[in-house]
Design an enzyme around this catalytic site. Structure first.
Site, mmCIF file in Angstrom:
data_model
loop_
_atom_site.group_PDB
_atom_site.id
_atom_site.type_symbol
_atom_site.label_atom_id
_atom_site.label_comp_id
_atom_site.label_asym_id
_atom_site.label_seq_id
_atom_site.Cartn_x
_atom_site.Cartn_y
_atom_site.Cartn_z
ATOM 1 N N GLY A 144 -0.905 3.547 2.089
ATOM 2 C CA GLY A 144 -2.283 3.828 1.144
ATOM 3 C C GLY A 144 -2.920 2.524 2.642
ATOM 4 O O GLY A 144 -2.406 2.160 3.625
ATOM 5 N N CYS A 145 -3.912 2.389 2.647
ATOM 6 C CA CYS A 145 -5.164 1.841 3.949
ATOM 7 C C CYS A 145 -4.712 0.485 3.897
ATOM 8 O O CYS A 145 -4.586 0.106 5.164
ATOM 9 C CB CYS A 145 -6.612 1.664 4.428
ATOM 10 S SG CYS A 145 -7.398 1.748 1.949
#
Ligand SMILES: NC(=O)c1ccc[n+]([C@@H]2O[C@H](COP(=O)([O-])OP(=O)(O)OC[C@H]3O[C@@H](n4cnc5c(N)ncnc54)[C@H](OP(=O)(O)O)[C@@H]3O)[C@@H](O)[C@H]2O)c1
Length: 343
Positions: A144-145
């Site tokens: 995930g970012c």
């Protein structure tokens, strides 16, 4: 040339994969899919990618050497499964292959995992921490970012045992972090000139942070409070991370020692730089870089570690290509030499 397929090319992640791979010397995108755009030229959806001359299909029918999926979770694993079963390397940008604990996946995503049997062999794609496993993996769960920025900011301190296990991550994201789907909070009049905290009772990226920081730490395992904020900008994530330094990590030379630990940890890393001043998201725009600035709050004895990434590049598609390079036996940096777009 290796042939790459992209599932759900009409997402932000898919568009970024096409843009970045257009400059890759060893890989050509040969098949792309999209739901509502199936049967149309990709240029109808993304005119900036017209030169790639791609038609959007419903499914990847052609033979490909590697597949990226930019679908939402659950739908992604389902569409990746036929490729995985055929032995084609898959990089999934959704959350489906990130968490190792299937019950945790069920708790956070409220769906049954479509392929729990693959979680033992799929690899979490934070390249700097899992390079050797990624190089031999067939399935990579691209991070995930928010976890990308936060874990890279904290990893050196956790590995060196410099901090107490209570960690706070204050994350600030641009609006593209929410994807292209429509939502009231992302309308111009709602998001512009505004900053808001969200998911205070728990964000889906939290278990990734605890999983990955937990792997790096001796007991007790880190406990993380993570609060994301929405910022009126297109791209970028700034993560400001706080933790109390262990008693033996304080003192008059604490800042110098801390910087030495970070410099050593990231020595030779092509995409992570330890900076001399707090980084800004704009310095990473469009590039696969993560800028990290560690320092000490001398009044409180706390570590402060700030990182900046472009959520669509190092926080997504760029890192996916970095992982693909390793999986396909190519130099890790191939096709990713673009510097940040500044100002
Ligand atoms: N945005 C980021 O910063 C970021 C960073 C890292 C990872 N990711 C992950 O990467 C993936 C793509 O994210 P994104 O933000 O780029 O996506 P996005 O722009 O929000 O793409 C959403 C589009 O996907 C299509 N879609 C949604 N559900 C679908 C389904 N069940 N089957 C087929 N198509 C479907 C829809 O297009 P149509 O309506 O046109 O069919 C929808 O507009 C997600 O798993 C996300 O969690 C995102």
């Amino acid at each position: 040339m290796l042939r790459a397929g992209i599932i759900n090319v009409t997402s932000y992640m898919g568009g970024e994969l096409v843009r970045l791979l257009a400059g890759h010397p060893e890989v050509k995108v040969t098949a792309v899919t999209g739901r509502s755009a199936a049967g149309k030229p990709l240029a109808d959806v993304f005119p900036h990618l017209a030169a790639q001359d791609l038609m959007v299909g419903e499914r990847i029918e052609e033979e490909v050497d590697v597949v990226f999926s930019a679908l939402p979770h659950a739908a992604s694993a389902e569409q990746c499964l036929p490729f995985i079963r055929s032995g084609i390397p898959v990089i999934d940008l959704s959350a489906d292959f990130r968490l190792k604990d299937v019950s945790e996946y069920g708790d956070w995503y409220s769906v049954e995992h479509p392929a729990p049997e693959l979680l033992d062999t799929s690899v979490y794609g934070l390249t700097e921490l899992h390079r050797d496993e990624i190089a031999v993996a067939k399935v990579v769960g691209n991070p995930g970012c928010f976890p990308t920025g936060a874990v890279l900011a904290l990893a050196p301190a956790v590995v060196a045992g410099l901090i107490e296990p209570d960690i706070i991550v204050d994350g600030k994201s641009g609006v593209s972090g929410a994807g292209r789907g429509l939502g009231l909070s992302y309308h111009f009049a709602e998001a512009n000139e505004n900053v808001s905290a969200y998911a205070l009772s728990g964000h889906r990226h939290l278990p990734e942070m605890t999983q990955e920081l937990g792997r790096l730490a001796e007991a007790p395992k880190p406990r993380v409070t993570f609060i994301p904020h929405l910022i009126p900008m297109n791209r970028g994530i700034l993560s400001t991370c706080y933790a109390t330094l262990r008693a033996d990590s304080t003192g008059s030379d604490a800042k110098t020692r801390l910087r030495e630990v970070y410099a050593e940890f990231y020595r030779g890393e092509p995409f992570v730089s330890v900076t001399d001043a707090p980084p800004q998201t704009k310095q990473t725009q469009g590039a696969n870089t993560c800028l990290v600035y560690p320092t000490v709050d001398e009044r409180t004895g706390r570590l402060i570690a700030v990182s900046a990434i472009d959520n669509l590049v190092k926080g997504g598609s760029g890192q996916a290509i970095q992982n693909m390079n390793l999986m396909m036996g190519l130099p890790e940096t191939l096709g990713l030499s673009t510097a940040g777009l500044y100002p």
